[in-house]
Design a protein around this motif. Sequence first.
Motif, PDB file in Angstrom:
ATOM      1  N   UNK A   1      13.869  -6.863 -45.174  1.00  0.00           N
ATOM      2  CA  UNK A   1      13.327  -8.247 -45.107  1.00  0.00           C
ATOM      3  C   UNK A   1      12.954  -8.826 -43.761  1.00  0.00           C
ATOM      4  N   UNK A   2      13.526  -8.508 -42.745  1.00  0.00           N
ATOM      5  CA  UNK A   2      13.292  -9.047 -41.311  1.00  0.00           C
ATOM      6  C   UNK A   2      11.917  -8.371 -41.149  1.00  0.00           C
ATOM      7  N   UNK A   3      11.542  -6.932 -41.279  1.00  0.00           N
ATOM      8  CA  UNK A   3      10.350  -6.464 -41.068  1.00  0.00           C
ATOM      9  C   UNK A   3       9.096  -7.229 -41.841  1.00  0.00           C
ATOM     10  N   UNK A   4       9.481  -7.729 -43.275  1.00  0.00           N
ATOM     11  CA  UNK A   4       8.458  -8.315 -43.967  1.00  0.00           C
ATOM     12  C   UNK A   4       8.144  -9.708 -43.424  1.00  0.00           C
ATOM     13  N   UNK A   5       9.283 -10.186 -43.048  1.00  0.00           N
ATOM     14  CA  UNK A   5       9.002 -11.618 -42.475  1.00  0.00           C
ATOM     15  C   UNK A   5       8.512 -11.848 -41.239  1.00  0.00           C
ATOM     16  N   UNK A   6       8.817 -10.721 -40.368  1.00  0.00           N
ATOM     17  CA  UNK A   6       7.997 -10.472 -39.287  1.00  0.00           C
ATOM     18  C   UNK A   6       6.658 -10.257 -39.304  1.00  0.00           C
ATOM     19  N   UNK A   7       6.216  -9.431 -40.179  1.00  0.00           N
ATOM     20  CA  UNK A   7       4.943  -9.193 -40.343  1.00  0.00           C
ATOM     21  C   UNK A   7       4.127 -10.447 -40.747  1.00  0.00           C
ATOM     22  N   UNK A   8       4.669 -11.466 -41.186  1.00  0.00           N
ATOM     23  CA  UNK A   8       3.949 -12.709 -41.665  1.00  0.00           C
ATOM     24  C   UNK A   8       3.703 -13.334 -40.438  1.00  0.00           C
ATOM     25  N   UNK A   9       4.645 -13.188 -39.444  1.00  0.00           N
ATOM     26  CA  UNK A   9       4.582 -13.961 -38.191  1.00  0.00           C
ATOM     27  C   UNK A   9       3.493 -13.210 -37.222  1.00  0.00           C
ATOM     28  N   UNK A  10       3.690 -12.071 -37.217  1.00  0.00           N
ATOM     29  CA  UNK A  10       3.015 -11.120 -36.332  1.00  0.00           C
ATOM     30  C   UNK A  10       1.949 -10.478 -37.295  1.00  0.00           C
TER      31      UNK A  10
END
Length: 222
Positions: A177-186
Amino acid sequence: MSALKSLFYRELTLAVRLGGGALMAVIFFLIVVTVIPFAVGPDLNLLARIGPAILWIGALLANLLALDRLFQADQEDGSLDLMVMAPVPLELTVAVKAAAYWVTTGLPLAVAAPLFGMMLNMPAESLGAVCLTLLAGTPGLTFIGIIGAALTVALRRGGLLMAILVIPLMIPILIFGILATSAAVVVTTPFLNPFLLLLALSLGASVLGPIAAAAALRFGLE
């Protein structure tokens, strides 16, 4: 089907009448999101980078807030014995109760997350992805959590033990979940791969969680 539908509406009604559910979970979520920036400092760029982790940790903790009472209230008033002896499979009953809990707890957290993301200086274009990842991942957190709730159903104040039991099982969902959300930020990292893995984990939990929880309830009531 009518019995399961009645159970679903019963769980929603009880969540509203008891004053817990959505309001308490969102307030707790807001507290977590508000307090952590005081610890890390006023660096807006840093907040934007760690924002996905803050949101997911807050959502995980808020999702556990009232989960220990999911079966305890039924056990105390005798409803749980009736559910076990009912002609409806206990696995389906557990799944319906978990779905109602997610609607009153997990869904409001996912809806409120974009607003809290703005408080963490997350880019506006990533807020939709924040909501999407939590919509995909919070059902998995709930269906894993019901296993701990079933294991501690006979214990008073078993919330801490339940958290100790289920949080390690929730770590894979938290990571992706954090990886997917971080991918939307970066945007330099792919979003689809961790998001699909998050969906797979959530779907797996929705299948295995009710089976394991039902087995734990039968064992606990013997």
